[in-house]
Design a protein around this motif. Sequence first.
Motif, PDB file in Angstrom:
ATOM      1  N   ARG A 140      -5.246  -6.737   2.715  1.00  0.00           N
ATOM      2  CA  ARG A 140      -4.715  -8.091   2.898  1.00  0.00           C
ATOM      3  C   ARG A 140      -5.660  -9.104   2.263  1.00  0.00           C
ATOM      4  O   ARG A 140      -6.885  -8.999   2.399  1.00  0.00           O
ATOM      5  N   LEU A 141      -5.092 -10.085   1.605  1.00  0.00           N
ATOM      6  CA  LEU A 141      -5.890 -11.150   1.011  1.00  0.00           C
ATOM      7  C   LEU A 141      -6.223 -12.202   2.059  1.00  0.00           C
ATOM      8  O   LEU A 141      -5.424 -12.477   2.959  1.00  0.00           O
ATOM      9  N   THR A 142      -7.388 -12.785   1.916  1.00  0.00           N
ATOM     10  CA  THR A 142      -7.719 -13.952   2.729  1.00  0.00           C
ATOM     11  C   THR A 142      -6.943 -15.153   2.206  1.00  0.00           C
ATOM     12  O   THR A 142      -6.273 -15.077   1.170  1.00  0.00           O
ATOM     13  N   SER A 143      -7.044 -16.275   2.914  1.00  0.00           N
ATOM     14  CA  SER A 143      -6.341 -17.477   2.449  1.00  0.00           C
ATOM     15  C   SER A 143      -6.847 -17.895   1.073  1.00  0.00           C
ATOM     16  O   SER A 143      -6.066 -18.337   0.217  1.00  0.00           O
ATOM     17  N   ARG A 144      -8.159 -17.718   0.830  1.00  0.00           N
ATOM     18  CA  ARG A 144      -8.687 -18.025  -0.501  1.00  0.00           C
ATOM     19  C   ARG A 144      -8.157 -17.050  -1.541  1.00  0.00           C
ATOM     20  O   ARG A 144      -7.869 -17.437  -2.678  1.00  0.00           O
ATOM     21  N   GLY A 145      -8.026 -15.797  -1.161  1.00  0.00           N
ATOM     22  CA  GLY A 145      -7.471 -14.812  -2.086  1.00  0.00           C
ATOM     23  C   GLY A 145      -6.043 -15.113  -2.455  1.00  0.00           C
ATOM     24  O   GLY A 145      -5.628 -14.976  -3.620  1.00  0.00           O
ATOM     25  N   VAL A 146      -5.255 -15.576  -1.466  1.00  0.00           N
ATOM     26  CA  VAL A 146      -3.860 -15.934  -1.733  1.00  0.00           C
ATOM     27  C   VAL A 146      -3.794 -17.104  -2.710  1.00  0.00           C
ATOM     28  O   VAL A 146      -3.010 -17.100  -3.672  1.00  0.00           O
ATOM     29  N   LEU A 147      -4.623 -18.121  -2.473  1.00  0.00           N
ATOM     30  CA  LEU A 147      -4.638 -19.266  -3.386  1.00  0.00           C
ATOM     31  C   LEU A 147      -5.041 -18.841  -4.793  1.00  0.00           C
ATOM     32  O   LEU A 147      -4.462 -19.304  -5.780  1.00  0.00           O
ATOM     33  N   LEU A 148      -6.038 -17.973  -4.882  1.00  0.00           N
ATOM     34  CA  LEU A 148      -6.500 -17.528  -6.192  1.00  0.00           C
ATOM     35  C   LEU A 148      -5.392 -16.798  -6.933  1.00  0.00           C
ATOM     36  O   LEU A 148      -5.203 -16.996  -8.146  1.00  0.00           O
ATOM     37  N   VAL A 149      -4.625 -15.977  -6.222  1.00  0.00           N
ATOM     38  CA  VAL A 149      -3.505 -15.271  -6.850  1.00  0.00           C
ATOM     39  C   VAL A 149      -2.464 -16.273  -7.350  1.00  0.00           C
ATOM     40  O   VAL A 149      -1.932 -16.133  -8.470  1.00  0.00           O
ATOM     41  N   GLU A 150      -2.166 -17.279  -6.545  1.00  0.00           N
ATOM     42  CA  GLU A 150      -1.181 -18.276  -6.968  1.00  0.00           C
ATOM     43  C   GLU A 150      -1.654 -19.029  -8.204  1.00  0.00           C
ATOM     44  O   GLU A 150      -0.898 -19.249  -9.153  1.00  0.00           O
ATOM     45  N   TRP A 151      -2.904 -19.429  -8.185  1.00  0.00           N
ATOM     46  CA  TRP A 151      -3.437 -20.191  -9.321  1.00  0.00           C
ATOM     47  C   TRP A 151      -3.616 -19.316 -10.560  1.00  0.00           C
ATOM     48  O   TRP A 151      -3.608 -19.822 -11.685  1.00  0.00           O
ATOM     49  N   ALA A 152      -3.796 -18.020 -10.350  1.00  0.00           N
ATOM     50  CA  ALA A 152      -4.030 -17.123 -11.490  1.00  0.00           C
ATOM     51  C   ALA A 152      -2.749 -16.786 -12.242  1.00  0.00           C
ATOM     52  O   ALA A 152      -2.800 -16.308 -13.378  1.00  0.00           O
TER      53      ALA A 152
END
Length: 308
Positions: free
Chosen positions: A67-79
């Motif tokens: 599972r991604l952390t909230s920062r990981g989720v944001l990074l995926v969206e921005w990437a």
Amino acid sequence: MPPPPARVPDLTALSLLVAIARTGNVGTAAHEVGLSVQAATARLRTVEQQVGAPVVERERRGRRAGRLTSRGVLLVEWAGPVLDAAADLDAVVAALRPARPGEQPIVLAAGPTAAEGLLPAWLVELRDGPGGQIVLLDTDDPAAAVRAGDATLGIVETVEPLEGLHATTVDTDTLVLVVAPDHPWAGGSGVDAAELVATPLVTRRPGAGTRASVEAALTAAAPDVRAPAPLREVAADTAVRAAVRAGEGPAVLPRRAVTGDLAAGNLAEVPVHGADLGREFRAVWKEGSSPQGTARDLLRIATGGRIR
């Protein structure tokens, strides 16, 4: 030019995070992107060092969960846009590679201006649509390459008659004079063609289509004025824009190349009086022949679905 960003994860790491978000499993995601679990873990550790915080949740024993952390989720969206742009660049880079033994790609001849401004979108649409392999022949004289049989298709920027070739318009554009926002010409009423001819410019290198178009238009507008040597000669429109933004001097560039800089206020457009700075791009192929297969598909994309 600013230095490369220091905290942007590499493309493989970004693809790994996207795969974790989709699969919910680090091992499965690692396999999808061609990494061992150990290598994937090392990539995640590097990303977390760049971000300064965990991007994947950990279980009690310290193992990474799926599972991604909230920062990981944001990074995926921005990437997402970065990965999409990289995939598009991959389609363009493929056209730069020479054909391997046994391959029979379509050879497309184009100058630097057409290659930089038009081909990327066409090649991406070809990849995502009918498919087919294109190899780019970078040349200052695409028409000659087609006549000689070195290329199946060519993209030319001249309005002159093209003996022995069929031609169809694939794009039009306007060249615009741009300066840095603090340049004396910025915000004024413009310059006439004779003054522009007499002014040293930042330009593309000799042979580039943009430079040839500018020189032809200004010579026609002010034939009695002798042009000085350029302030600077560079290889690509991107480098010309950077030099103008840095205040090195004015330049004449395709409007499509400066739209973003004009909207952001990084460059200022200066009206030019007394010169026709419009131009036309045409696709050419040998007279008496009919483009087939990938060549026809590319022409349909370039002409918006039709060949005239």
